[in-house]
Write an enzyme that holds these catalytic residues in place. Structure first.
Site, PDB file in Angstrom:
ATOM      1  N   HIS A  52       0.845  -1.194   0.000  1.00  0.00           N
ATOM      2  CA  HIS A  52       0.000   0.000   0.000  1.00  0.00           C
ATOM      3  C   HIS A  52       0.879   1.241   0.000  1.00  0.00           C
ATOM      4  CE1 HIS A  52      -3.031   2.931   1.165  1.00  0.00           C
ATOM      5  NE2 HIS A  52      -3.887   2.068   0.667  1.00  0.00           N
ATOM      6  N   ASP A  58      -7.996  -5.310  -0.232  1.00  0.00           N
ATOM      7  CA  ASP A  58      -8.475  -6.173  -1.317  1.00  0.00           C
ATOM      8  C   ASP A  58      -8.105  -7.643  -1.135  1.00  0.00           C
ATOM      9  OD1 ASP A  58      -9.614  -4.056  -2.848  1.00  0.00           O
ATOM     10  OD2 ASP A  58      -7.602  -3.443  -3.427  1.00  0.00           O
TER      11      ASP A  58
HETATM   12  N1  CMC Z   1       4.196  -7.654  -4.880  1.00  0.00           N
HETATM   13  C1  CMC Z   1       5.535  -7.621  -5.045  1.00  0.00           C
HETATM   14  N2  CMC Z   1       6.276  -6.522  -4.878  1.00  0.00           N
HETATM   15  C2  CMC Z   1       5.649  -5.390  -4.530  1.00  0.00           C
HETATM   16  C3  CMC Z   1       4.254  -5.338  -4.336  1.00  0.00           C
HETATM   17  C4  CMC Z   1       3.527  -6.531  -4.527  1.00  0.00           C
HETATM   18  N3  CMC Z   1       2.205  -6.534  -4.359  1.00  0.00           N
HETATM   19  N4  CMC Z   1       3.902  -4.086  -3.987  1.00  0.00           N
HETATM   20  C5  CMC Z   1       5.030  -3.375  -3.968  1.00  0.00           C
HETATM   21  N5  CMC Z   1       6.089  -4.150  -4.273  1.00  0.00           N
HETATM   22  C6  CMC Z   1       7.502  -3.740  -4.293  1.00  0.00           C
HETATM   23  C7  CMC Z   1       7.814  -2.914  -5.520  1.00  0.00           C
HETATM   24  O1  CMC Z   1       8.247  -3.745  -6.588  1.00  0.00           O
HETATM   25  C8  CMC Z   1       8.899  -2.022  -5.001  1.00  0.00           C
HETATM   26  O2  CMC Z   1      10.096  -2.793  -4.937  1.00  0.00           O
HETATM   27  P1  CMC Z   1      11.540  -2.108  -5.213  1.00  0.00           P
HETATM   28  O3  CMC Z   1      11.712  -1.098  -4.118  1.00  0.00           O
HETATM   29  O4  CMC Z   1      12.477  -3.248  -5.155  1.00  0.00           O
HETATM   30  O5  CMC Z   1      11.431  -1.492  -6.564  1.00  0.00           O
HETATM   31  C9  CMC Z   1       8.492  -1.733  -3.571  1.00  0.00           C
HETATM   32  O6  CMC Z   1       7.695  -2.871  -3.198  1.00  0.00           O
HETATM   33  C10 CMC Z   1       7.658  -0.467  -3.404  1.00  0.00           C
HETATM   34  O7  CMC Z   1       6.521  -0.551  -4.267  1.00  0.00           O
HETATM   35  P2  CMC Z   1       5.972   0.636  -5.163  1.00  0.00           P
HETATM   36  O8  CMC Z   1       5.303   0.047  -6.362  1.00  0.00           O
HETATM   37  O9  CMC Z   1       7.041   1.655  -5.382  1.00  0.00           O
HETATM   38  O10 CMC Z   1       4.920   1.252  -4.158  1.00  0.00           O
HETATM   39  P3  CMC Z   1       3.701   2.186  -4.524  1.00  0.00           P
HETATM   40  O11 CMC Z   1       3.355   2.929  -3.314  1.00  0.00           O
HETATM   41  O12 CMC Z   1       3.997   2.962  -5.754  1.00  0.00           O
HETATM   42  O13 CMC Z   1       2.524   1.130  -4.910  1.00  0.00           O
HETATM   43  C11 CMC Z   1       0.725  -0.384  -4.730  1.00  0.00           C
HETATM   44  C12 CMC Z   1       1.544   0.731  -4.039  1.00  0.00           C
HETATM   45  C13 CMC Z   1      -0.503  -0.680  -3.881  1.00  0.00           C
HETATM   46  C14 CMC Z   1       0.270   0.099  -6.095  1.00  0.00           C
HETATM   47  C15 CMC Z   1       1.602  -1.651  -4.845  1.00  0.00           C
HETATM   48  O14 CMC Z   1       1.954  -2.141  -3.579  1.00  0.00           O
HETATM   49  C16 CMC Z   1       0.926  -2.758  -5.654  1.00  0.00           C
HETATM   50  O15 CMC Z   1       1.021  -2.783  -6.890  1.00  0.00           O
HETATM   51  N6  CMC Z   1       0.230  -3.730  -4.982  1.00  0.00           N
HETATM   52  C17 CMC Z   1      -0.513  -4.765  -5.681  1.00  0.00           C
HETATM   53  C18 CMC Z   1      -1.861  -4.238  -6.158  1.00  0.00           C
HETATM   54  C19 CMC Z   1      -2.822  -3.999  -5.033  1.00  0.00           C
HETATM   55  O16 CMC Z   1      -3.030  -4.854  -4.185  1.00  0.00           O
HETATM   56  N7  CMC Z   1      -3.488  -2.834  -5.030  1.00  0.00           N
HETATM   57  C20 CMC Z   1      -4.491  -2.475  -4.036  1.00  0.00           C
HETATM   58  C21 CMC Z   1      -4.062  -1.314  -3.189  1.00  0.00           C
HETATM   59  S1  CMC Z   1      -5.024  -1.102  -1.701  1.00  0.00           S
HETATM   60  C22 CMC Z   1      -6.606  -0.533  -1.991  1.00  0.00           C
HETATM   61  C23 CMC Z   1      -6.929  -0.064  -3.333  1.00  0.00           C
HETATM   62  O17 CMC Z   1      -6.505   1.015  -3.736  1.00  0.00           O
HETATM   63  O18 CMC Z   1      -7.641  -0.789  -4.001  1.00  0.00           O
END
Ligand code: CMC
Length: 391
Positions: free
Chosen positions: A270, A327
């Site tokens: 998140h 989710d």
């Molecule tokens: N699985 C594997 N790696 C992950 C995941 C994941 N679900 N989420 C983040 N990471 C890694 C990402 O690759 C990055 O690694 P590195 O630092 O090595 O590059 C690090 O964690 C930070 O992630 P980010 O993508 O820079 O973080 P963000 O704040 O931009 O993204 C997020 C947040 C929710 C989009 C992301 O965690 C994600 O894609 N999660 C999976 C989709 C998901 O479950 N979304 C629902 C969010 S909650 C409620 C809603 O909005 O619906």
């Protein structure tokens, strides 16, 4: 332009002042108008919370009764909307249809809301809550080939969701109180989340003084994406895939950690929560309770728990503070209630609607300026035009 700070994804940019939702990502705190999410999910009903978000205070008994009644006044949908629904192919995703139908409402309600009139705002809130719920359920009925259904004025809003979704003309629909309670809880948990992607979209679209339905429609589109609300559908599909693949969760953990593999653990991570997502805790518990009460044994729940356990012990997820989000377990409950996976994000949208409305009203009433971020240009310098035959 020397003063512009670059902040891709607005990770550290506050876009507005807001008095609606308080979120502390370090401590896992979420409050609507000062009330903790735990308290509300446990004790309130969804319309009470909707009222709280939009108008700032919990309704009195009379206000709540009036609110329910006033919503009922708007639940009829213009007959011509049915032609629009008929135009969609059966294969269309419910979120695409819902965004279009919400936008189409502007055609039947062209007059903009006068945001300096409390009465107009109140009516617009009732109208939006009413029509959106009916249309959301019609998306499902159309896909299933059921005749369209009408709001039942003898029932509450959440009971009507079930009635509208599942009632058939030849048999009265009897709702199960366990399911009704679970839905109140789920909708409440989704009702607002400060400046998330879809809410920011609603505010920015509304900031051009585009109408409420147009703004909500763009919120639906933003929510659809798998990194946002679309994750709930993606989670169940992922869990199903793991199950069909023999239940080998370690394999999927490895995939999620592999930077050459685009696969992410859906329902994990998140932007703001860095220790836990308080909504996920409540939903995990509710998933156990609801499945238990309904006597459902879903192997996918066991896979989800195993996946969570392995991920939480893994250095990759620990070091990046990745925890289950809202989710991760919600889809397992939706499934137990008989809601098809392609409708999961629509469920999120029904829950998030009061938050979108509240944020839109706050933005417009506060006289916020048009949302218009800046950029840092990295393209070509001035070039001379070359006619096509010379290129
Ligand atoms: N699985 C594997 N790696 C992950 C995941 C994941 N679900 N989420 C983040 N990471 C890694 C990402 O690759 C990055 O690694 P590195 O630092 O090595 O590059 C690090 O964690 C930070 O992630 P980010 O993508 O820079 O973080 P963000 O704040 O931009 O993204 C997020 C947040 C929710 C989009 C992301 O965690 C994600 O894609 N999660 C999976 C989709 C998901 O479950 N979304 C629902 C969010 S909650 C409620 C809603 O909005 O619906």
């Amino acid at each position: 332009t020397g003063m512009i700070t670059l902040d891709p994804g607005y990770k550290n940019t506050g876009s507005c002042e807001s008095a609606i939702t308080y979120l502390d990502g370090e401590q896992g705190i979420l409050r609507y108008r000062g009330y903790s999410i735990e308290d509300l999910a446990d004790k309130a009903n969804f319309l009470e919370v909707s009222y709280l978000l939009v108008f700032g205070e919990l309704p009195t008994q009379d206000q709540l009764i009036n609110f329910e009644n006033d919503i009922r006044k708007y639940t009829l949908i213009h007959e011509e909307m049915k032609d629009i629904i008929d135009g969609f192919p059966k294969s269309a995703h419910p979120m695409g249809i819902l965004a279009s139908l919400t936008s189409a409402l502007t055609a039947f309600n062209p007059r903009p809301v006068n945001v300096s009139s409390e009465k107009e705002i109140y009516n617009a809130v009732c109208k939006t809550l009413a029509k959106f719920l009916v249309l959301a359920t019609w998306v499902h009925r159309k896909r299933e080939g059921y005749p369209l259904s009408y709001y039942d004025n003898t029932k509450g809003y959440v009971e009507n969701f079930l009635h509208l979704m599942f009632a058939i003309p030849t048999e009265p629909y009897k709702e199960n109180p366990i399911i009704v309670d679970a839905l109140h809880k789920l909708f409440i948990l989704h009702a607002d989340h400060e400046q998330n992607c879809s809410t920011s979209t609603v505010r920015i679209v509304g900031s051009s003084h585009a109408g409420l339905f147009a703004s909500i429609s763009s919120g639906v589109s933003a929510l659809w994406g798998p990194l946002h609300g679309g994750a709930n559908q993606a989670v169940i599909e992922m869990l199903e895939a793991i199950k069909n693949d023999g239940g080998d969760v370690e394999k999927y953990i490895l995939k999620a950690k592999d930077k050459d593999d685009p696969f992410r653990l859906m329902g994990f991570g998140h932007r703001v929560y860095k220790n836990f997502d308080p909504r996920a805790r409540i939903i995990k518990k509710a998933a156990d309770e609801v499945l238990d009460a309904l006597g459902i044994d879903d192997p996918v729940l066991d896979i989800a728990k195993k996946l969570e356990k392995v991920a939480l012990e893994d250095e990759y997820f620990k070091s990046r503070n990745l925890y289950p989000n809202v989710d991760f377990y919600s889809g397992i409950i939706y499934r137990a209630l008989g809601i098809p996976s392609e409708m999961f994000t629509v469920m999120f949208a029904i829950g998030r609607l009061p938050g979108w409305i509240a944020q839109w009203i706050e933005m417009r009433s506060g006289g916020e300026p048009i949302g218009r971020p800046r950029q840092i240009y990295v393209g070509e310098n001035l070039r001379s035009f070359v006619p096509v035959d010379k290129r």
